[in-house]
Scaffold this motif. Sequence first.
Motif, mmCIF file in Angstrom:
data_model
loop_
_atom_site.group_PDB
_atom_site.id
_atom_site.type_symbol
_atom_site.label_atom_id
_atom_site.label_comp_id
_atom_site.label_asym_id
_atom_site.label_seq_id
_atom_site.Cartn_x
_atom_site.Cartn_y
_atom_site.Cartn_z
ATOM 1 N N ILE A 38 -11.002 -10.122 3.244
ATOM 2 C CA ILE A 38 -9.558 -9.937 3.385
ATOM 3 C C ILE A 38 -9.227 -8.449 3.451
ATOM 4 C CG2 ILE A 38 -7.350 -10.229 2.199
ATOM 5 C CD1 ILE A 38 -8.456 -12.893 1.131
ATOM 6 N N TRP A 39 -9.880 -7.641 2.629
ATOM 7 C CA TRP A 39 -9.613 -6.200 2.589
ATOM 8 C C TRP A 39 -10.014 -5.538 3.900
ATOM 9 C CZ3 TRP A 39 -6.835 -3.094 -0.362
ATOM 10 C CH2 TRP A 39 -7.029 -1.725 -0.257
ATOM 11 N N ASN A 40 -11.136 -5.959 4.492
ATOM 12 C CA ASN A 40 -11.641 -5.343 5.712
ATOM 13 C C ASN A 40 -11.038 -5.929 6.983
ATOM 14 O OD1 ASN A 40 -13.305 -3.596 4.316
ATOM 15 N ND2 ASN A 40 -15.002 -5.029 4.280
ATOM 16 N N ASP A 41 -10.137 -6.877 6.865
ATOM 17 C CA ASP A 41 -9.487 -7.478 8.011
ATOM 18 C C ASP A 41 -8.680 -6.411 8.752
ATOM 19 O OD1 ASP A 41 -8.503 -9.537 9.710
ATOM 20 O OD2 ASP A 41 -6.637 -9.536 8.548
ATOM 21 N N PRO A 42 -8.851 -6.304 10.082
ATOM 22 C CA PRO A 42 -8.138 -5.255 10.828
ATOM 23 C C PRO A 42 -6.622 -5.319 10.686
ATOM 24 C CG PRO A 42 -9.824 -6.250 12.205
ATOM 25 C CD PRO A 42 -9.769 -7.041 10.944
ATOM 26 N N ARG A 43 -6.063 -6.525 10.644
ATOM 27 C CA ARG A 43 -4.604 -6.634 10.487
ATOM 28 C C ARG A 43 -4.167 -6.150 9.114
ATOM 29 N NH1 ARG A 43 -2.360 -12.163 13.241
ATOM 30 N NH2 ARG A 43 -2.803 -11.564 15.382
ATOM 31 N N ALA A 44 -4.975 -6.458 8.108
ATOM 32 C CA ALA A 44 -4.636 -6.009 6.756
ATOM 33 C C ALA A 44 -4.710 -4.487 6.667
ATOM 34 C CB ALA A 44 -5.579 -6.649 5.736
ATOM 35 N N ARG A 45 -5.713 -3.888 7.313
ATOM 36 C CA ARG A 45 -5.827 -2.424 7.318
ATOM 37 C C ARG A 45 -4.600 -1.791 7.974
ATOM 38 N NH1 ARG A 45 -11.245 0.262 7.321
ATOM 39 N NH2 ARG A 45 -12.684 -1.279 6.531
ATOM 40 N N LYS A 46 -4.206 -2.361 9.105
ATOM 41 C CA LYS A 46 -3.044 -1.836 9.820
ATOM 42 C C LYS A 46 -1.781 -1.970 8.961
ATOM 43 C CE LYS A 46 -0.731 -2.279 14.281
ATOM 44 N NZ LYS A 46 -0.681 -3.031 15.541
ATOM 45 N N GLY A 47 -1.655 -3.102 8.295
ATOM 46 C CA GLY A 47 -0.494 -3.318 7.431
ATOM 47 C C GLY A 47 -0.459 -2.339 6.273
ATOM 48 N N ARG A 48 -1.618 -2.072 5.659
ATOM 49 C CA ARG A 48 -1.665 -1.111 4.555
ATOM 50 C C ARG A 48 -1.331 0.291 5.038
ATOM 51 N NH1 ARG A 48 -6.422 -3.929 3.302
ATOM 52 N NH2 ARG A 48 -7.683 -2.198 4.024
ATOM 53 N N LYS A 49 -1.785 0.632 6.238
ATOM 54 C CA LYS A 49 -1.512 1.955 6.784
ATOM 55 C C LYS A 49 -0.009 2.121 7.047
ATOM 56 C CE LYS A 49 -3.192 5.069 10.376
ATOM 57 N NZ LYS A 49 -4.083 5.211 11.528
ATOM 58 N N LYS A 50 0.600 1.079 7.630
ATOM 59 C CA LYS A 50 2.046 1.134 7.900
ATOM 60 C C LYS A 50 2.834 1.202 6.598
ATOM 61 C CE LYS A 50 3.868 -1.397 11.169
ATOM 62 N NZ LYS A 50 4.213 -2.556 12.021
ATOM 63 N N LEU A 51 2.418 0.439 5.600
ATOM 64 C CA LEU A 51 3.106 0.449 4.315
ATOM 65 C C LEU A 51 2.984 1.819 3.653
ATOM 66 C CD1 LEU A 51 4.659 -1.178 2.193
ATOM 67 C CD2 LEU A 51 2.459 -1.820 1.203
ATOM 68 N N GLY A 52 1.796 2.425 3.755
ATOM 69 C CA GLY A 52 1.597 3.759 3.195
ATOM 70 C C GLY A 52 2.512 4.794 3.838
ATOM 71 N N LYS A 53 2.674 4.694 5.154
ATOM 72 C CA LYS A 53 3.560 5.613 5.866
ATOM 73 C C LYS A 53 5.009 5.411 5.431
ATOM 74 C CE LYS A 53 0.885 6.417 10.069
ATOM 75 N NZ LYS A 53 0.849 6.235 11.521
ATOM 76 N N LYS A 54 5.396 4.142 5.278
ATOM 77 C CA LYS A 54 6.769 3.823 4.870
ATOM 78 C C LYS A 54 7.061 4.356 3.462
ATOM 79 C CE LYS A 54 8.556 -0.185 6.009
ATOM 80 N NZ LYS A 54 8.868 -1.642 6.011
ATOM 81 N N ILE A 55 6.088 4.198 2.558
ATOM 82 C CA ILE A 55 6.264 4.680 1.176
ATOM 83 C C ILE A 55 6.312 6.210 1.153
ATOM 84 C CG2 ILE A 55 5.117 4.836 -1.076
ATOM 85 C CD1 ILE A 55 4.145 1.957 -0.608
ATOM 86 N N ALA A 56 5.442 6.843 1.962
ATOM 87 C CA ALA A 56 5.428 8.308 2.010
ATOM 88 C C ALA A 56 6.756 8.841 2.561
ATOM 89 C CB ALA A 56 4.278 8.781 2.862
ATOM 90 N N LYS A 57 7.289 8.146 3.544
ATOM 91 C CA LYS A 57 8.568 8.581 4.118
ATOM 92 C C LYS A 57 9.691 8.418 3.101
ATOM 93 C CE LYS A 57 11.554 7.860 8.107
ATOM 94 N NZ LYS A 57 11.802 7.038 9.287
ATOM 95 N N ALA A 58 9.670 7.310 2.367
ATOM 96 C CA ALA A 58 10.701 7.067 1.365
ATOM 97 C C ALA A 58 10.596 8.056 0.209
ATOM 98 C CB ALA A 58 10.599 5.636 0.849
#
Length: 63
Positions: A38-58
């Motif tokens: 589940i952790w290495n799933d490409p969609r999950a990686r993309k989702g974590r990256k997008k969430l990280g960007k959103k949190i950093a922006k906030a």
Amino acid sequence: MRNRIIVIGAIVLIGFWFGSRANRPVIKTSKADTARKIWNDPRARKGRKKLGKKIAKAAGLHG
């Protein structure tokens, strides 16, 4: 007569259900292996990256 048909129909239905489930392979994996997949799933990686960007922006961090 009608009760006999209902009972036979129920037995046939149960037999069909067990028969359709019998040919499915059972693959046992550990919880750690499942979590790794589940952790290495490409969609999950993309989702974590997008969430990280959103949190950093906030938080006001640009990166």
